[in-house]
Design a protein around this motif. Structure first.
Motif, PDB file in Angstrom:
ATOM      1  N   SER A  89      53.947 101.165 -16.454  1.00  0.00           N
ATOM      2  CA  SER A  89      53.637 101.799 -17.452  1.00  0.00           C
ATOM      3  C   SER A  89      54.499 101.072 -18.935  1.00  0.00           C
ATOM      4  N   MET A  90      54.136 101.336 -20.238  1.00  0.00           N
ATOM      5  CA  MET A  90      54.133 100.826 -20.765  1.00  0.00           C
ATOM      6  C   MET A  90      55.913 101.526 -21.093  1.00  0.00           C
ATOM      7  N   ASP A  91      56.599 102.602 -20.352  1.00  0.00           N
ATOM      8  CA  ASP A  91      57.545 103.633 -21.193  1.00  0.00           C
ATOM      9  C   ASP A  91      57.974 102.666 -20.404  1.00  0.00           C
ATOM     10  N   GLU A  92      57.874 102.405 -18.573  1.00  0.00           N
ATOM     11  CA  GLU A  92      58.727 101.331 -17.855  1.00  0.00           C
ATOM     12  C   GLU A  92      58.922  99.849 -18.227  1.00  0.00           C
ATOM     13  N   LYS A  93      57.970  99.555 -19.131  1.00  0.00           N
ATOM     14  CA  LYS A  93      58.249  98.372 -19.738  1.00  0.00           C
ATOM     15  C   LYS A  93      59.541  98.013 -21.151  1.00  0.00           C
ATOM     16  N   GLU A  94      59.043  99.082 -21.780  1.00  0.00           N
ATOM     17  CA  GLU A  94      60.144  99.697 -22.620  1.00  0.00           C
ATOM     18  C   GLU A  94      61.386  99.560 -22.315  1.00  0.00           C
ATOM     19  N   LYS A  95      61.717 100.333 -20.810  1.00  0.00           N
ATOM     20  CA  LYS A  95      62.977 100.264 -20.548  1.00  0.00           C
ATOM     21  C   LYS A  95      63.583  99.290 -19.913  1.00  0.00           C
ATOM     22  N   VAL A  96      62.452  98.137 -19.284  1.00  0.00           N
ATOM     23  CA  VAL A  96      63.334  96.915 -19.347  1.00  0.00           C
ATOM     24  C   VAL A  96      63.313  96.101 -19.742  1.00  0.00           C
ATOM     25  N   MET A 134      57.043  88.725 -12.759  1.00  0.00           N
ATOM     26  CA  MET A 134      55.864  88.804 -13.414  1.00  0.00           C
ATOM     27  C   MET A 134      54.900  89.801 -13.599  1.00  0.00           C
ATOM     28  N   ALA A 135      54.119  89.335 -12.276  1.00  0.00           N
ATOM     29  CA  ALA A 135      53.079  90.145 -11.981  1.00  0.00           C
ATOM     30  C   ALA A 135      53.769  91.982 -11.560  1.00  0.00           C
ATOM     31  N   HIS A 136      54.578  92.150 -10.970  1.00  0.00           N
ATOM     32  CA  HIS A 136      55.859  93.715 -11.088  1.00  0.00           C
ATOM     33  C   HIS A 136      55.919  93.796 -12.745  1.00  0.00           C
ATOM     34  N   TYR A 137      56.392  93.872 -13.401  1.00  0.00           N
ATOM     35  CA  TYR A 137      55.816  93.816 -14.845  1.00  0.00           C
ATOM     36  C   TYR A 137      54.965  94.281 -15.387  1.00  0.00           C
ATOM     37  N   GLU A 170      61.922  86.835 -18.920  1.00  0.00           N
ATOM     38  CA  GLU A 170      61.471  86.304 -17.526  1.00  0.00           C
ATOM     39  C   GLU A 170      62.294  86.589 -16.210  1.00  0.00           C
ATOM     40  N   GLU A 171      63.749  85.886 -16.794  1.00  0.00           N
ATOM     41  CA  GLU A 171      64.477  85.531 -15.405  1.00  0.00           C
ATOM     42  C   GLU A 171      64.748  87.185 -15.183  1.00  0.00           C
ATOM     43  N   PHE A 172      65.571  87.538 -16.577  1.00  0.00           N
ATOM     44  CA  PHE A 172      66.325  89.331 -16.336  1.00  0.00           C
ATOM     45  C   PHE A 172      64.836  90.229 -15.472  1.00  0.00           C
ATOM     46  N   ILE A 173      63.417  90.413 -15.581  1.00  0.00           N
ATOM     47  CA  ILE A 173      62.669  90.915 -15.498  1.00  0.00           C
ATOM     48  C   ILE A 173      62.995  90.910 -13.598  1.00  0.00           C
ATOM     49  N   THR A 174      62.716  90.166 -13.519  1.00  0.00           N
ATOM     50  CA  THR A 174      63.168  89.543 -11.787  1.00  0.00           C
ATOM     51  C   THR A 174      64.301  90.099 -10.959  1.00  0.00           C
ATOM     52  N   TYR A 234      63.888  94.015 -11.309  1.00  0.00           N
ATOM     53  CA  TYR A 234      62.726  94.189  -9.780  1.00  0.00           C
ATOM     54  C   TYR A 234      63.582  94.693  -8.925  1.00  0.00           C
ATOM     55  N   VAL A 235      64.541  92.751  -8.517  1.00  0.00           N
ATOM     56  CA  VAL A 235      65.444  92.958  -7.577  1.00  0.00           C
ATOM     57  C   VAL A 235      66.494  94.361  -6.983  1.00  0.00           C
TER      58      VAL A 235
END
Length: 106
Positions: free
Chosen positions: A8-15, A1-4, A70-74, A77-78
């Motif tokens: 940027s807002m664009d990157e968060k939207e992409k995820v 979650m720290a990475h997320y 939240e698990e998908f965000i990880t 990142y991986v």
């Protein structure tokens, strides 16, 4: 979650869009079948399925058989911001340190 949190807002939207694409029925969680679309369609070594299951099980923190956002965000990142390697023998993802110098190996 720290990475997320630092994206940027664009990157968060992409995820978020990527997660929504994987969440086939819109219930806020991705099954193993949904999640499998996250990996590239090509696999020269034939090991993606083994690694897919291995990574999915590691990310499914509550063992409910699905990945929540939240698990998908990880997962994102991986796969996209870190380097992962596959075991040459069984195809699982190699976790942790996997390179050492000759002296340390001895």
């Amino acid at each position: 979650m720290a990475h997320y949190a630092h994206l940027s807002m664009d990157e968060k939207e992409k995820v978020l869009r990527s997660f929504e694409e994987k969440d086939a029925n819109g219930d806020g969680q991705a099954t193993l079948d949904d999640y499998s679309t996250f990996f590239p369609s090509y696999n020269k070594s034939g090991r993606i399925r083994v690694a897919l299951i291995d990574l999915f099980q590691h990310l499914d923190k509550n063992d409910d058989g699905t990945l929540h956002f939240e698990e998908f965000i990880t997962c994102s990142y991986v796969l996209f911001d870190s380097k992962y390697r596959f075991c040459d023998s069984c195809g699982s993802i190699v976790w942790g340190v996997y390179f050492v110098c000759v002296e340390c190996y001895k």
